[in-house]
Design a protein around this motif. Structure first.
Motif, PDB file in Angstrom:
ATOM      1  N   TRP A 136     -14.519 142.454 -19.422  1.00 45.61           N
ATOM      2  CA  TRP A 136     -13.866 143.692 -19.836  1.00 45.61           C
ATOM      3  C   TRP A 136     -13.929 143.886 -21.355  1.00 45.61           C
ATOM      4  N   GLY A 137     -13.925 142.784 -22.100  1.00 45.99           N
ATOM      5  CA  GLY A 137     -14.084 142.898 -23.548  1.00 45.99           C
ATOM      6  C   GLY A 137     -15.428 143.506 -23.918  1.00 45.99           C
ATOM      7  N   ASP A 142     -16.196 148.705 -29.000  1.00 51.78           N
ATOM      8  CA  ASP A 142     -16.539 149.992 -29.609  1.00 51.78           C
ATOM      9  C   ASP A 142     -17.811 149.921 -30.455  1.00 51.78           C
ATOM     10  N   GLN A 143     -18.355 148.709 -30.642  1.00 51.39           N
ATOM     11  CA  GLN A 143     -19.612 148.555 -31.371  1.00 51.39           C
ATOM     12  C   GLN A 143     -20.758 148.175 -30.444  1.00 51.39           C
ATOM     13  N   ILE A 159     -13.215 157.505 -26.490  1.00 45.83           N
ATOM     14  CA  ILE A 159     -12.573 156.375 -25.813  1.00 45.83           C
ATOM     15  C   ILE A 159     -12.423 155.231 -26.807  1.00 45.83           C
ATOM     16  N   THR A 160     -11.191 154.814 -27.051  1.00 46.37           N
ATOM     17  CA  THR A 160     -10.914 153.742 -28.020  1.00 46.37           C
ATOM     18  C   THR A 160      -9.952 152.729 -27.400  1.00 46.37           C
ATOM     19  N   PRO A 161     -10.449 151.839 -26.540  1.00 44.21           N
ATOM     20  CA  PRO A 161      -9.568 150.881 -25.861  1.00 44.21           C
ATOM     21  C   PRO A 161      -8.845 149.931 -26.813  1.00 44.21           C
ATOM     22  N   LEU A 168      -2.302 148.028 -25.166  1.00 43.74           N
ATOM     23  CA  LEU A 168      -1.516 147.556 -24.024  1.00 43.74           C
ATOM     24  C   LEU A 168      -2.041 148.149 -22.720  1.00 43.74           C
ATOM     25  N   VAL A 169      -2.481 149.407 -22.781  1.00 43.69           N
ATOM     26  CA  VAL A 169      -3.071 150.040 -21.596  1.00 43.69           C
ATOM     27  C   VAL A 169      -4.350 149.315 -21.202  1.00 43.69           C
ATOM     28  N   SER A 170      -5.153 148.939 -22.180  1.00 44.66           N
ATOM     29  CA  SER A 170      -6.402 148.237 -21.905  1.00 44.66           C
ATOM     30  C   SER A 170      -6.142 146.874 -21.277  1.00 44.66           C
ATOM     31  N   ILE A 171      -5.165 146.145 -21.827  1.00 41.13           N
ATOM     32  CA  ILE A 171      -4.828 144.837 -21.263  1.00 41.13           C
ATOM     33  C   ILE A 171      -4.215 144.997 -19.879  1.00 41.13           C
TER      34      ILE A 171
END
Length: 305
Positions: A136-137, A142-143, A159-161, A168-171
């Motif tokens: 998931w990382g 973003d790069q 989109i900026t996880p 927190l949403v991404s985790i």
């Protein structure tokens, strides 16, 4: 029967009970030894460490509850604690609702290929946690990865996880993806224990599918729901792997005290503050145990009603 005969039988019964007790301890003994070594001993040692401090002059000194006072007035600890509480309040209900919906769908006779979907939903839980976070990382990067490619396609950073407001949403998305299948299996197993007589009675009374779900299925999985909630609460307070592995990708957002477990870990292994780290761990253990007990108690009362 004479008094002497009664006394002899009583003595014989006592000897038999003592013999059974020793046999029982022979079976339980190995487990108790392992339990003491891997659970009680580290817990006792952590508690012992929490009452000491490493002084610049004089070495390690007993300080009583000073570490606990420091922890309870530590803004970094409370910031980390508040973050996992927010994570728990939002992520756990979403995850359990999705797991329950999946279990109900699989239990329904209308779903074709239920076995395939059961394996498909449970499969993420079989992926090692570190591998799942790394995967998931890469998606979130973003790069590089999928997010970067999608933003390049749109020509903007839509989109900026790893942004501060979205981390927190991404985790939570990672944790939900991992554990929906695990909780689904708990609910699905509970649904399979419901007697078929209840379904037949509901059918005779003219109950439809939704009425059957809310009047029979959900009430009968309340015990499983309590267990899943307790496990999820414990898991939320133990949040460590996901933010710790993602930290190199978002070092300005995921701090060393992002969660209480990360705070204790970095205090111990990076800051060499073993005593204060043990104090943080003890406090979090007590808080987790109390909240889990309250949830279990309320769940038990609901079942009685």
């Amino acid at each position: 029967m004479t008094t002497q005969d009664s006394a002899a039988l009583a003595d014989h019964g006592i000897r038999r009970r003592e013999k059974r007790d020793w046999k029982g301890w022979a079976f339980v003994g190995p487990f108790m030894v392992v339990f003491a070594l891997v659970f009680l001993t580290p817990l006792a040692y952590a508690l012992y460490l929490s009452f000491f401090q490493e002084k610049l002059i004089g070495g390690t000194a007993f300080v009583g509850f000073d570490n606990y006072v420091r922890a309870l007035t530590d803004p970094q600890f409370w910031e980390a604690f508040g973050r996992v509480v927010l994570f728990l309040v939002v992520q756990v209900p979403i995850m359990l609702v999705l797991a329950l919906a999946a279990a109900l769908a699989l239990d329904s006779a209308r779903l074709r290929g239920a076995s395939f979907f059961r394996i498909l939903i449970f499969l993420p839980y079989a992926v090692p946690a570190v591998v799942a976070v790394l995967m998931w990382g890469y998606i979130y990067g973003d790069q590089f990865g999928l997010t970067s490619n999608f933003n390049d396609l749109l020509g903007s950073d839509l989109i900026t996880p790893f942004a501060r407001e979205w981390i927190l949403v991404s985790i939570g998305n990672i944790v939900t993806w991992q554990f929906v299948g695990y909780n689904m299996l708990i609910f699905y197993s509970s649904l399979k224990t419901i007697p078929t007589d209840m379904y037949e009675a509901a059918s005779l009374d003219g109950a439809g599918a939704w009425r059957t779900i809310f009047s029979i299925k959900i009430p009968n999985v309340r015990g499983a729901l309590v267990i899943a909630t307790i496990f999820s609460i414990i898991g939320s307070f133990q949040l460590f792997n996901e933010p710790n592995i993602l930290r190199p990708l978002a070092p300005n957002v995921i701090t060393t005290y992002f969660t209480p477990n990360m705070y204790a870990y970095n205090l111990s292994f990076a800051g060499q503050q073993f005593n204060y780290a043990a104090t943080i761990a003890i406090i979090m253990g007590v808080i987790t145990a109390v909240i889990a007990y309250v949830v279990q108690l309320r769940g038990s009362k609901s079942e009685v009603r």
